[in-house]
Scaffold this motif. Structure first.
Motif, PDB file in Angstrom:
ATOM      1  N   LEU A 170       0.773  -1.191   0.146  1.00  0.00           N
ATOM      2  CA  LEU A 170       0.073  -0.034  -0.015  1.00  0.00           C
ATOM      3  C   LEU A 170       1.043   1.156   0.140  1.00  0.00           C
ATOM      4  CD1 LEU A 170      -2.858  -0.691   2.398  1.00  0.00           C
ATOM      5  CD2 LEU A 170      -2.955  -0.767   0.054  1.00  0.00           C
ATOM      6  N   ALA A 171       0.245   2.181  -0.633  1.00  0.00           N
ATOM      7  CA  ALA A 171       1.318   3.536  -0.714  1.00  0.00           C
ATOM      8  C   ALA A 171       1.196   4.079   0.723  1.00  0.00           C
ATOM      9  CB  ALA A 171       0.371   4.655  -1.613  1.00  0.00           C
ATOM     10  N   PRO A 172       2.121   4.690   1.032  1.00  0.00           N
ATOM     11  CA  PRO A 172       2.583   5.260   2.682  1.00  0.00           C
ATOM     12  C   PRO A 172       1.293   6.100   2.977  1.00  0.00           C
ATOM     13  CG  PRO A 172       4.413   5.816   1.113  1.00  0.00           C
ATOM     14  CD  PRO A 172       3.423   5.114   0.352  1.00  0.00           C
ATOM     15  N   ILE A 173       0.661   6.840   2.183  1.00  0.00           N
ATOM     16  CA  ILE A 173      -0.437   7.833   2.705  1.00  0.00           C
ATOM     17  C   ILE A 173      -1.703   6.740   2.949  1.00  0.00           C
ATOM     18  CG2 ILE A 173      -1.319   8.293   0.497  1.00  0.00           C
ATOM     19  CD1 ILE A 173      -1.979  10.973   1.710  1.00  0.00           C
ATOM     20  N   VAL A 175      -1.405   3.611   3.951  1.00  0.00           N
ATOM     21  CA  VAL A 175      -0.987   2.847   5.118  1.00  0.00           C
ATOM     22  C   VAL A 175      -1.425   3.668   6.341  1.00  0.00           C
ATOM     23  CG1 VAL A 175       1.194   2.328   6.487  1.00  0.00           C
ATOM     24  CG2 VAL A 175       0.997   1.819   4.082  1.00  0.00           C
ATOM     25  N   GLU A 176      -1.172   5.093   6.227  1.00  0.00           N
ATOM     26  CA  GLU A 176      -1.329   6.019   7.353  1.00  0.00           C
ATOM     27  C   GLU A 176      -2.806   5.846   7.763  1.00  0.00           C
ATOM     28  OE1 GLU A 176      -0.282  10.164   7.411  1.00  0.00           O
ATOM     29  OE2 GLU A 176       1.507   9.505   6.570  1.00  0.00           O
ATOM     30  N   LEU A 179      -4.026   2.575   9.232  1.00  0.00           N
ATOM     31  CA  LEU A 179      -3.858   2.430  10.470  1.00  0.00           C
ATOM     32  C   LEU A 179      -4.811   3.364  11.417  1.00  0.00           C
ATOM     33  CD1 LEU A 179       0.254   2.219  10.481  1.00  0.00           C
ATOM     34  CD2 LEU A 179      -1.522   0.594  11.119  1.00  0.00           C
ATOM     35  N   ARG A 180      -4.925   4.465  10.881  1.00  0.00           N
ATOM     36  CA  ARG A 180      -5.890   5.358  11.733  1.00  0.00           C
ATOM     37  C   ARG A 180      -7.349   4.979  11.644  1.00  0.00           C
ATOM     38  NH1 ARG A 180      -3.646  10.265   9.927  1.00  0.00           N
ATOM     39  NH2 ARG A 180      -4.792  10.121   7.945  1.00  0.00           N
TER      40      ARG A 180
ATOM     41  N   ASN D  49      -1.755   3.688  -4.966  1.00  0.00           N
ATOM     42  CA  ASN D  49      -2.372   2.682  -5.402  1.00  0.00           C
ATOM     43  C   ASN D  49      -3.290   2.697  -6.649  1.00  0.00           C
ATOM     44  OD1 ASN D  49      -2.227   1.689  -2.286  1.00  0.00           O
ATOM     45  ND2 ASN D  49      -1.010   0.439  -3.609  1.00  0.00           N
ATOM     46  N   TYR D 253       0.652  11.147  -1.758  1.00  0.00           N
ATOM     47  CA  TYR D 253       1.389   9.995  -1.623  1.00  0.00           C
ATOM     48  C   TYR D 253       2.125   9.613  -0.438  1.00  0.00           C
ATOM     49  CZ  TYR D 253       3.982   5.819  -3.153  1.00  0.00           C
ATOM     50  OH  TYR D 253       4.665   4.579  -2.983  1.00  0.00           O
TER      51      TYR D 253
END
Ligand SMILES: Nc1ncnc2c1ncn2[C@@H]1O[C@H](COP(=O)(O)OP(=O)(O)OP(=O)(O)O)[C@@H](O)[C@H]1O
Ligand SMILES: Nc1ncnc2c1ncn2[C@@H]1O[C@H](COP(=O)(O)OP(=O)(O)OP(=O)(O)O)[C@@H](O)[C@H]1O
Ligand SMILES: [Mg+2]
Ligand SMILES: [Mg+2]
Lengths: 242, 291, 366, 263, 326
Positions: A170-173, A175-176, A179-180, D49, D253
């Protein structure tokens, strides 16, 4: 206020004749998150699969809100409240995104104060999926498949989410965001979750407790905060580099 | 010529009823069941026996044929077919051909090798003719009946697969049994009922087809090609595909033989090849999906 | 070894032609049961093989029977190509080959060792072509299966019918494996002839008959005529009353009114769970007769040539009537009957109402 | 880790895409993308993505046909060239999801690839293992990717990590001049990721590499140039520093940066 | 260095094992050892060759063909007509038949490039059926449904006359089988063969390593067509007769069964399947000419249920059957 939701005792399980897990015990309260850590090949996925009923169980017991899960067939566990996100995502490739969700969806359980998870709610959480509603499972990007796998577990309206490396690809954003979202869902809707991750810091931050596996047995069990505060211990348990 | 069109449609629809069960097992369950014709034969013989020995009315025989074949399908699914799902396709071919051989010989042993003939009730026997602006339209009552049954079936199947979740649950179970089960789908029941319905449909087709196509123990082998053509041309991902394919083949076959009788089987086969080269995934397959 | 006499009977016992094989085998066994298994001091042994209607298999089986089992006579042959493929074996090994079913005219020319006890399609169709014009039928459409026997039937019927002043308005050929006759019959209907002449292999006959009725062609004034294959005794009973009145020409009917035939039918039905013998059965039965007689005549001593010589010219009473093996052509000469389907003793039968005596195969006149 | 020759804009362009458009039904997965890959580049392609990264690689390698646009390799138009012909011209890729020959052993796999690469693929009269040079190259690759121990096992039973290594070994066995890597370390244990990328980084300096990856630690340690793709279009291109500090990239991103280096 | 030699040793699966020459010697001796069974030996050899040909496309390349009889039939008619119309020499006839069916294969290879297994299955089937129809229509030339008669073969190499016992026929077929087998064996163990298997396993990846997939498919389909044509020619020549059923669906289906029984992707699979299937068929049908298909069917079902390997190793029947499922 929160009761024990999941109680695993002396669980051993594996594939065919091979036993991978030995005497694993752990427990989880309602509305809490457990971080399941461990090096590669230590049995994290096997534990998740065993909870979902997709391995061969050799002994021990699993109780979810008093229900003897280990006596149920795999498909009955979903009804009992398990929502599984398998490690390889396993999107149904001949179904569209929408069908992937509707095929497994279950009505929310009665008594819950929060709106039930429906495909619409999943689309709100991952707008990307809404745009790809009619794509077949194979016509999704890697990350989109990951989102769909999470959404597909949510529409089961489970009491316990099993997330096996949900952040991979998943793209870092995202992911964030994810998680939230997990933190929020557990906090506000009383859902519990077990999360397996390669990057411990990321999930320890949102978890209540942590369990570390090594060679199929529990080698550490405690609160997430404690573990996060002890990088050296973490290093020792998880070995190499991290 | 309307009569020819009518005959073609009726013939196509009969092929459809015979093949639709295969479209279900092959397309949705991804299982190559060449013994499909054997279930059709069982349906046919059930009808013959009931009518000849017990004087059961034809219309009662049809649902019974469905039930008997469906039940047989269910029993075989539980006992023999289940371990086959995960086998390579070629093993499935071998297995189901083996079953067909056994069925053919067994039927021969119990029922004899000659053609079985049934006598339709009088109300299905006649024929009505209408003068239409486009010429004379003659409709055999039995063919009309076949069309009606087939239409009802199509609507019912389409409803089940499109409007209920059953269709997508079935495909999910085929795609990944383990995960489907883990997500709450009762894979065994889904497969069992699908297989039983597929076999039942074959049985119904066999019962309906006895009058037109004849019935003898070689039935499953004789008509295997036709089933395969319908399923291949129609694509396996929907019900309408095989229906349209069956209609197309039925009409092309009947009209071809009427207008250019010299060309015999050419028409059907050439049409099939042309369609498959033009649309390699079948006429009406779901879009996309490179494989 | 020296005192057994072996008959290698090669037939299609499985697949679409299986009924042919079953009838012939049953008839052959019946003949043996009735006439004893020891003839001229030799014990008769019948070896049955299934060729699944594949000519190359027929040929191999024949070859094996000849070289391994050392059979004295080959017999059977369900379909024309099988007989044709086996012919060279008969010639090469000088073994008589008694053809009991295959009915294309040219078969007996394929080897000087072939003797036929069934019939030829020209025989049956020419007889019909003689009868038809005398009975008010002037315009006929023919419909035959597209293979050797079918083409024979078409050709000889047409020739003779035209010779007799009739008119063949159309000749249709249907593929051998044809599930639905609707388009062809519709074409016939549109052509509105006085009668439709049909030859299809037995088995398919019932389908033609039903669809003929379903299409209301009888009501439209079209008569159904054909060789006896379409009202095969084996299936006639199941065809229902719609078959009543259909006129066919053939060499055998289970209802042939002779004492011998009555006994034959009775014995056959008794031995085979009520199965009615058809024209295939009688071919097998008479084939055995020919072999038995040849063996008797040669006193069990002669080889293939002697047996063959003893087969030629045999004249005897068969359940179908008197028959004669033409010494020159080795083909059967027999009476051809005109029959009409009628109800008798609660069952449907082809009841003979006219006969054309001593019909030679017209195919050999050329 | 930037041991590879730094590529400046002075290097010649090897592979370029001009105005590429790809539509799937109503979806425009790639929307007018123009991208230049220079000789010896260590170029990363990032983006959210479903941005169209994999699709772009599929277009470049000929797995998909573009709706519009042009692709050139060494100045030659290859837009309509069959996939295998592009490989012959030195453009090689790895797949996001392993694509292996399951019934082969790693040794057989590599021997097949190396023979095909060496122009022996059409030879039918000599045995696969008969060519000495081929076998030596195989041996070298097996050792380099630590597959020697499992070289006789069937690929389908290998552990995931080994399968991933084989996937990359196959690409390198093709002797690429242009290498396209689609999330090469996905599923590889965290500790082994860098090591794997080092093999790639150690390729000859004139080999150009395009890397797709979501692990930002790796991307920033590897790339000397980056392109950001969003919704099928190029958002921006620049060197790692520029990208890391670009607020637009952060917004769509990278996020708030904490996750970019969650160590 | 050491690994390289060791590795090449492994890859030299092309090397002949000890048992192989023995096997072929035994095959050649068979007509002598069982003189009364030479005919069935001949038939087994022909079917084995046909199955080997199908294995090249199905087992090694993954092209599902239900119409392989098209080429078999082409070879048979070509050889039959050549002997009848041109000259009776078997070897020349064989070469002509192979050439013609190869040409037909090249033409038909265009139809198998696209589509799924199922569509390929049907397209190949359709081609065979159409050829059958053509042969039926041109009956003046082919004899139509009555079969092609009057095929008289000369002696093999001008020396060996086909005998009634079928011994020469058996040797002739075995030798031809052997020649094509050895060539096929070379082919499948070569880099070329490896790329075929690569296509079968993963077409996408095969393309991505530079294998020209379509041309490979066309080439192997064409080669296999030639081999099938050789088998057809053998049948025509050793039986002196050709009939329409050489094109029949049953023939394509039978050879597929035979190959699958023996095991696909293994050249001896076709040979083993031919031996097992044909002998079993012959044996069963001599015991019960009416109902042998039942027992053959039962055999197939049991074979699949028990598994090919396990059927051959009865000692594993009990005990190990537990822990199968995960
Ligand atoms: N299907 C299987 N059959 C047999 N053994 C298996 C299977 N899947 C996993 N194993 C074995 O079980 C052990 C534990 O594997 P598991 O997948 O649970 O590890 P993990 O902790 O999830 O590793 P990772 O971090 O790589 O996902 C490993 O030794 C693995 O080889
Ligand atoms: N065959 C197809 N049909 C329809 N849409 C498709 C198809 N293949 C891909 N797409 C869509 O095109 C978009 C781009 O997909 P692509 O795989 O290129 O994304 P990506 O950038 O690689 O994403 P990720 O980082 O998640 O792998 C996605 O939204 C996907 O759903
Ligand atoms: Mg895991
Ligand atoms: Mg991607």
């Amino acid at each position: 206020m929160s009761d024990v939701l999941l109680q695993v005792e002396k669980l051993s399980a594996g594939y065919g004749e091979a036993v991978v897990l030995h005497d694993v015990s752990l427990s989880l309260r309602e509305g809490q998150t457990l971080a399941l850590l461990g090096r590669n090949g230590t049995g994290k996925t096997t534990l998740m699969n065993t909870l979902a009923g997709a391995t061969r169980q050799h002994g021990g017991s699993i109780r979810l809100a008093g229900i003897a899960l280990h006596k149920l067939a795999s498909h009955e566990r979903a009804a009992a409240g398990i929502g599984w996100v398998p490690q390889e995502r396993n999107i149904f490739k001949s179904l569209t995104v929408d069908e992937n969700l509707t095929a497994v969806a279950r009505p929310g359980r009665g008594g819950s104060k929060h709106p039930a998870w429906t495909p619409e709610r999943v689309y709100q959480m991952f707008p990307r999926l809404a745009e790809r509603k009619n794509n077949l499972g194979t016509q999704l990007s890697g990350g989109e498949q990951q989102m769909l796998a999470v959404g597909r577990a949510l529409v089961l309206n489970p009491r316990l989410l099993l997330l096996d490396e949900p952040l991979e690809g998943l793209a870092p954003i995202i992911v964030e965001e994810l998680l939230r979202a997990i933190a929020r869902i557990t906090r506000e809707e009383g859902l519990s979750a077990i999360i397996v991750e390669q990057h411990p810091q990321a999930i320890l931050a949102i978890s209540h407790s942590a369990v570390v596996l090594d060679r199929g047995t529990v080698v550490h069990s405690g609160t997430a905060q404690d573990l996060r505060a002890q990088p050296e211990l973490l290093d020792k348990l998880l070995g190499v580099a991290r | 010529m309307l009569t020819i069109l009518f005959d073609g449609i009726a013939y196509g629809m009969l092929l459809f009823v015979l093949a639709v069960g295969l479209a279900v097992t092959m397309g949705l369950m991804n299982f190559i069941n060449l013994a499909h014709g054997a279930f059709a034969m069982v349906g046919g013989y059930t009808t013959v026996l009931l009518m000849q020995r017990l004087q059961v009315p034809f219309l009662v025989c049809l649902p019974l044929a469905f039930l008997v074949s469906g039940l047989l399908g269910a029993v075989l699914e539980r006992t023999l077919y289940r371990p086959m799902y995960r086998r390579p396709h070629l093993d499935q071919v071998l297995f189901s051909i083996g079953l067909t051989f056994m069925a053919v010989a067994a039927m021969d042993y119990f029922m004899g090798s000659s053609q079985q003939i049934i006598q339709l009730p009088a109300y299905l026997k006649g024929r009505s003719e209408f003068d239409t602006p486009l010429g004379l339209l003659g409709m055999g009552h039995y063919r009309l009946f076949i069309i009606a049954v087939c239409a009802a079936l199509t609507v019912a199947l389409q409803f089940i697969l499109a409007r209920t979740r059953f269709g997508s649950r079935l495909r999910a179970a085929v795609d990944d049994q383990r995960v489907a089960a883990g997500l709450g789908i009762n894979v065994n029941i889904v497969f069992l009922s699908t297989f039983a319905v597929g076999s039942g449909l074959a049985g119904l087709g066999g019962a309906l087809g006895t009058e037109v196509l004849g019935l003898d123990p070689t039935f499953p082998l004789k008509f295997m090609i036709y089933f395969l053509i319908v399923v291949a041309v129609g694509g396996t991902s929907s019900i309408t595909g095989p229906l349209l394919a069956a209609l197309l083949l039925g009409i092309a076959d009947v009209a071809g033989k009427y207008y250019v009788p010299k060309l015999g089987g050419f028409i059907v086969y050439s049409l099939m090849i042309a369609i498959l080269i033009w649309r390699p995934h079948g006429l009406f397959s779901r879009l996309g999906g490179k494989s | 070894q020296a005192d057994t006499f072996k008959i290698g009977l090669i037939l299609p016992m499985t697949g679409q032609q299986a009924t042919t094989g079953r009838q012939i085998e049953a008839a052959a066994r019946l003949y043996m049961a009735q006439n004893g298994t020891t003839v001229a001091g030799k014990k008769i042994e019948l070896i049955v093989k299934d060729d699944t209607s594949l000519p190359d298999v027929t040929k191999r089986l024949a070859q094996e029977l000849v070289v391994n089992d050392k059979v004295n006579v080959l017999a059977g042959m369900g379909i024309t190509p099988s007989a044709m493929a086996t012919a060279p074996i008969a010639t090469q090994s000088k073994t008589p080959l008694v053809v009991m079913a295959a009915a294309t005219s040219s078969i007996t020319q394929a080897s000087p060792y072939i003797v036929r006890t069934s019939f030829t399609l020209p025989q049956a169709s020419v007889a019909l072509a003689d009868w038809v014009p005398k009975n008010g039928i002037k315009k006929v459409v023919t419909l035959v299966s597209d293979y050797g026997p079918g083409l024979d039937a078409e050709k000889y019927f047409k020739e003779r019918f035209i010779f007799n002043g009739g008119e063949v308005t159309e000749s249709l050929r249907v593929p051998l494996r044809n599930p639905d006759f609707a388009p062809f019959l519709q074409k016939v209907r549109d052509a509105k002839p006085d009668a439709l002449f049909v030859f299809v292999p037995s088995g398919a006959g019932a389908a033609v008959m039903k669809q003929f009725l379903e299409r209301g062609m009888d009501k439209a004034g079209i008569k159904l005529i054909g060789t006896g294959d379409i009202t095969d005794d084996d299936q006639l009973n199941d065809m229902g009353d719609g078959a009543l009145g259909v006129v066919t020409s053939h060499h055998y009917s289970a209802a042939h009114p002779s004492a011998m035939n009555k006994a034959f039918v009775e014995a056959f039905e008794k031995a085979n769970k009520g199965l009615r013998p058809n024209f295939m059965a009688v071919g097998g039965y008479d084939g055995m007769h020919v072999i038995y007689d040849a063996l008797k005549a040669t006193k069990g001593q002669g080889g293939g040539d002697a047996l063959l010589a003893a087969m030629k010219g045999q004249l005897f009473e068969s359940p179908r009537g008197k028959i004669f093996i033409d010494a020159q052509t080795r083909d059967i000469v027999q009476d051809i009957y005109l029959r009409k389907v009628e109800k008798k003793n609660g069952g449907l039968y082809n009841v003979e109402f006219d006969v054309i005596k001593d019909v030679k195969d017209p195919g050999k006149n050329k | 880790m930037n041991t590879a020759a730094t590529t400046s804009t002075s290097q010649p362009v090897v592979l370029s895409a001009q105005g590429l458009i790809k539509q799937f039904g109503g979806i425009t997965a790639t929307n007018n993308v123009t991208l230049h890959l220079r000789q010896g580049a260590r170029h990363a392609l990032i983006g959210p993505n479903g941005a169209g990264k994999t699709t772009l690689i599929n277009l470049l390698t000929g797995v998909l046909e573009p709706t519009e646009g042009r692709i050139t390799l060494d100045g030659l138009d290859i837009t309509r060239l069959a996939p295998h012909q592009r490989v012959r011209r030195g453009m090689v890729r790895t797949f996001q999801i392993n694509q292996l020959f399951d019934s082969f052993t790693p040794l057989e796999t590599l021997a097949t690839v190396v023979s095909q690469q060496g122009g022996l693929g059409g030879k039918w009269w000599q045995a696969l293992g008969a060519n000495r040079a081929v076998m030596e190259r195989c041996e070298q690759l097996l050792e380099q990717f630590r597959l020697t121990g499992v070289m006789h096992q069937k690929t389908s039973v290998l552990a995931y990590g080994k399968r991933r290594l084989l996937e990359i070994a196959i690409a390198l066995a093709c002797e690429p001049r242009v290498l396209l890597l689609d999330e090469p370390v996905a599923g590889v244990p965290a500790g082994e990721r860098e090591e794997l990328l080092q093999t790639v980084a150690a390729l000859p300096a004139d080999v150009s590499v395009l890397l797709i990856e979501h692990d930002m630690d790796l991307v920033f340690s590897f790339a000397t140039r980056m392109t950001v793709l969003v919704n099928g279009t190029v958002l921006t291109e620049g060197d790692p520093d520029e990208i890391a500090n670009d607020p637009r990239v952060k917004a769509v991103y990278l996020g708030h940066g904490e996750e970019a280096s969650h160590v | 260095m050491k690994t390289a030699t060791q590795a090449s040793a492994v890859l030299a699966g092309a090397r002949w094992r000890v048992w192989e020459p023995l096997l072929w010697l035994a095959a050649l001796a068979a007509p002598l050892l069982f003189p009364s069974h030479a005919l069935i030996v001949n038939e087994v050899a022909i079917v084995a060759l046909f199955a080997v040909s199908l294995d090249l496309v199905l087992g090694y390349t993954g092209i599902v063909s239900l119409g392989h009889a098209a080429f078999f039939g082409m070879g048979a008619y070509a050889a039959g007509l050549f002997a009848k119309l041109v000259m009776p020499d078997p070897v020349v006839g064989l070469l002509v038949a192979v050439a013609l069916s190869t040409a037909l294969g090249a033409l038909c290879s265009l139809t198998i490039m696209r589509g799924t297994d199922l569509t390929r299955l049907m397209v190949t089937l359709g081609v065979a059926l159409i050829l059958g129809e053509i042969a039926n229509k041109y009956s003046d030339f082919t004899g139509g449904a009555d079969g092609l008669q009057g095929v008289v073969m000369g002696p093999v190499l001008g020396l060996f006359e086909f005998d009634l016992y079928g011994r020469v026929a058996a040797w002739y077929s075995i030798v031809v089988l052997m020649v094509f087998f050895v060539l096929s064996r070379r082919l499948v163990h070569s880099p070329f063969g490896a790329t075929l298997k690569a296509i079968r396993d993963n077409r996408l990846r095969a393309m991505a390593i530079g294998v020209p997939v379509l041309s490979r498919l066309a080439v192997i389909y064409t080669i296999a067509a030639g081999v099938a044509g050789a088998a057809g020619a053998l049948l025509a020549q050793t039986s002196g007769f050709v009939s329409l059923d050489v094109f029949a669906f049953d023939r394509s289906a039978d050879v597929m069964l035979i190959l699958v029984v023996g095991g696909v992707g293994w050249l001896y699979g076709g040979v083993a399947g031919a031996i097992v299937f044909k002998l079993m068929q012959d044996w069963l049908s001599s015991i019960t000419p009416q109902y042998w298909t039942f027992w053959l069917g039962l055999f197939l079902v049991v074979l699949v249920l028990v598994g090919r390997e396990r059927l051959l190793r009865p000692w594993t029947w009990f005990g190990a059957s537990k822990g199968g499922k995960a």
